[in-house]
Design a protein around this motif. Structure first.
Motif, mmCIF file in Angstrom:
data_model
loop_
_atom_site.group_PDB
_atom_site.id
_atom_site.type_symbol
_atom_site.label_atom_id
_atom_site.label_comp_id
_atom_site.label_asym_id
_atom_site.label_seq_id
_atom_site.Cartn_x
_atom_site.Cartn_y
_atom_site.Cartn_z
ATOM 1 N N ALA A 25 0.860 -1.182 0.000
ATOM 2 C CA ALA A 25 0.000 0.000 0.000
ATOM 3 C C ALA A 25 0.895 1.230 0.000
ATOM 4 C CB ALA A 25 -0.908 0.011 1.220
ATOM 5 N N ASN A 26 0.527 2.228 -0.806
ATOM 6 C CA ASN A 26 1.296 3.463 -0.825
ATOM 7 C C ASN A 26 0.433 4.673 -0.454
ATOM 8 O OD1 ASN A 26 -0.181 3.520 -3.178
ATOM 9 N ND2 ASN A 26 1.573 3.615 -4.540
ATOM 10 N N ALA A 28 -2.592 5.658 2.778
ATOM 11 C CA ALA A 28 -3.473 5.282 3.882
ATOM 12 C C ALA A 28 -4.445 6.429 4.110
ATOM 13 C CB ALA A 28 -2.678 5.001 5.148
ATOM 14 N N PHE A 41 -5.966 0.992 3.735
ATOM 15 C CA PHE A 41 -4.689 0.937 3.037
ATOM 16 C C PHE A 41 -4.970 0.694 1.556
ATOM 17 C CE2 PHE A 41 -3.757 -0.018 7.414
ATOM 18 C CZ PHE A 41 -2.648 0.772 7.659
ATOM 19 N N ILE A 42 -4.389 1.537 0.702
ATOM 20 C CA ILE A 42 -4.732 1.604 -0.714
ATOM 21 C C ILE A 42 -3.461 1.542 -1.543
ATOM 22 C CG2 ILE A 42 -5.806 3.103 -2.467
ATOM 23 C CD1 ILE A 42 -7.261 4.389 0.107
ATOM 24 N N THR A 43 -3.548 0.907 -2.720
ATOM 25 C CA THR A 43 -2.460 0.930 -3.686
ATOM 26 C C THR A 43 -2.880 1.826 -4.839
ATOM 27 O OG1 THR A 43 -1.835 -1.326 -3.102
ATOM 28 C CG2 THR A 43 -0.970 -0.462 -5.176
ATOM 29 N N VAL A 53 -9.303 -0.059 -2.069
ATOM 30 C CA VAL A 53 -8.823 -0.327 -0.720
ATOM 31 C C VAL A 53 -8.370 -1.786 -0.692
ATOM 32 C CG1 VAL A 53 -9.489 -0.537 1.702
ATOM 33 C CG2 VAL A 53 -10.331 1.397 0.348
ATOM 34 N N LYS A 54 -7.137 -2.007 -0.292
ATOM 35 C CA LYS A 54 -6.582 -3.358 -0.235
ATOM 36 C C LYS A 54 -6.778 -3.998 1.126
ATOM 37 C CE LYS A 54 -4.933 -3.567 -4.380
ATOM 38 N NZ LYS A 54 -5.297 -4.610 -5.316
#
Length: 104
Positions: A25-26, A28, A41-43, A53-54
């Motif tokens: 994830a890069n 938040a 947490f998102i990529t 959202v991961k």
């Protein structure tokens, strides 16, 4: 005075193979209410207009504060070994994710 066995205060934590791989994830996004903090947490991929959202972690305010302290402690230890982490330019991602606005 009774003595407790040392292992009585230990917590045995299990980590599955899938979970051990982790999720990158890069970004938040953190929102909160009076009862909980929600950490999404998102990529984000360059040039892509959407991001998913991961992982979502929901914690109590007390656990959020403990997480903040633990993260600060780990950053301090990291920087003692590897040098100061340099901040990059501010991220300019539109923050209209389409979800509900955070409410306190």
């Amino acid at each position: 005075m009774s003595q407790q066995p040392e292992n009585q205060n230990q917590l045995n934590i299990e980590l599955s193979e899938d979970m051990a791989e982790g999720i990158y994830a890069n970004l938040a996004v953190i929102t909160h209410s009076n009862a909980e903090f929600v950490l999404d947490f998102i990529t984000v991929m360059p040039g892509m207009p959407k991001a998913r959202v991961k992982s979502r972690i929901i914690v109590t305010p007390q656990h959020a504060k403990r997480l903040l302290k633990a993260l600060a402690d780990n950053i301090k230890k990291y920087e003692a070994v590897h040098g100061v982490i340099q901040d990059q330019d501010p991220v300019t991602i539109p923050m209209n994710f389409g979800g509900p606005a955070a409410q306190a």
